[in-house]
Motif scaffolding. Structure first.
Motif, mmCIF file in Angstrom:
data_model
loop_
_atom_site.group_PDB
_atom_site.id
_atom_site.type_symbol
_atom_site.label_atom_id
_atom_site.label_comp_id
_atom_site.label_asym_id
_atom_site.label_seq_id
_atom_site.Cartn_x
_atom_site.Cartn_y
_atom_site.Cartn_z
ATOM 1 N N GLU A 141 46.484 34.768 30.823
ATOM 2 C CA GLU A 141 48.306 34.768 31.459
ATOM 3 C C GLU A 141 47.716 36.119 32.848
ATOM 4 N N THR A 142 47.291 36.433 33.034
ATOM 5 C CA THR A 142 47.618 37.529 34.132
ATOM 6 C C THR A 142 46.741 36.424 35.349
ATOM 7 N N HIS A 143 46.944 35.805 36.531
ATOM 8 C CA HIS A 143 46.769 35.844 37.348
ATOM 9 C C HIS A 143 46.457 35.787 38.632
ATOM 10 N N VAL A 144 45.732 35.919 39.476
ATOM 11 C CA VAL A 144 45.485 36.389 41.161
ATOM 12 C C VAL A 144 46.045 35.068 42.290
ATOM 13 N N GLN A 145 47.057 35.482 42.443
ATOM 14 C CA GLN A 145 46.876 34.355 43.011
ATOM 15 C C GLN A 145 47.162 34.513 44.592
ATOM 16 N N GLN A 146 46.981 35.519 45.255
ATOM 17 C CA GLN A 146 46.470 35.769 46.675
ATOM 18 C C GLN A 146 45.879 37.312 46.684
ATOM 19 N N GLY A 147 44.648 36.770 47.537
ATOM 20 C CA GLY A 147 43.879 38.235 47.823
ATOM 21 C C GLY A 147 42.225 37.691 48.248
ATOM 22 N N GLN A 148 41.705 38.229 47.653
ATOM 23 C CA GLN A 148 40.365 38.274 48.126
ATOM 24 C C GLN A 148 39.514 38.964 46.851
ATOM 25 N N MET A 149 38.301 38.428 46.669
ATOM 26 C CA MET A 149 37.085 38.615 45.841
ATOM 27 C C MET A 149 36.366 39.358 47.290
ATOM 28 N N VAL A 150 35.496 40.295 46.014
ATOM 29 C CA VAL A 150 34.474 40.684 47.310
ATOM 30 C C VAL A 150 33.647 41.566 47.006
#
Ligand SMILES: [Zn+2]
Length: 123
Positions: free
Chosen positions: A90-99
């Motif tokens: 249920e936890t969605h990451v909608q914006q941002g980045q992965m490094v």
């Protein structure tokens, strides 16, 4: 992007073979989206999850109460399974980045979709 997906992603840039998992979230915007609770699915997923990575990622996202280890009675522990459900489905990451912690490659996330494409020099 759900955290269950993030738990299966590693950096795939050329020659990036160590310390390339989990990808670190930066500037992540998290949204909770309700999903049907399916305990059997969760129990089947448990052996496939990289738990340390999941716990580390939860802390990065400011999510508290994730146990350091999977409880021994996980399959019968409804409280744990509900928390796991909320965390990985249920936890969605909608914006941002992965490094990538190794090569520092940045994978952007837009509208919940991670861009895992590499530049030609990175393949
Ligand atoms: Zn990398």
């Amino acid at each position: 992007m759900r955290l269950i997906t993030h738990n299966m992603l590693q950096c795939h840039a050329k020659n990036c073979n160590v310390n390339n998992f989990p990808l670190r979230f930066e500037n992540a915007e998290v949204e909770l989206i309700e999903a049907d609770f399916n305990p059997e699915f969760l129990i089947n997923m448990l052996p496939k999850l990289e738990w340390n990575a999941l716990a580390t990622t939860a802390v990065q996202l400011g999510i508290a109460n994730v146990p350091a280890q999977i409880p021994d009675n996980a399959a019968e522990n409804e409280e744990f399974l509900k928390a796991l459900h909320g965390l990985i489905l249920e936890t969605h990451v909608q914006q941002g980045q992965m490094v990538c912690n190794n090569c520092q490659h940045v994978y952007k996330i837009t509208n919940g979709i991670p861009n895992m494409l590499l530049g030609e020099h990175e393949i």
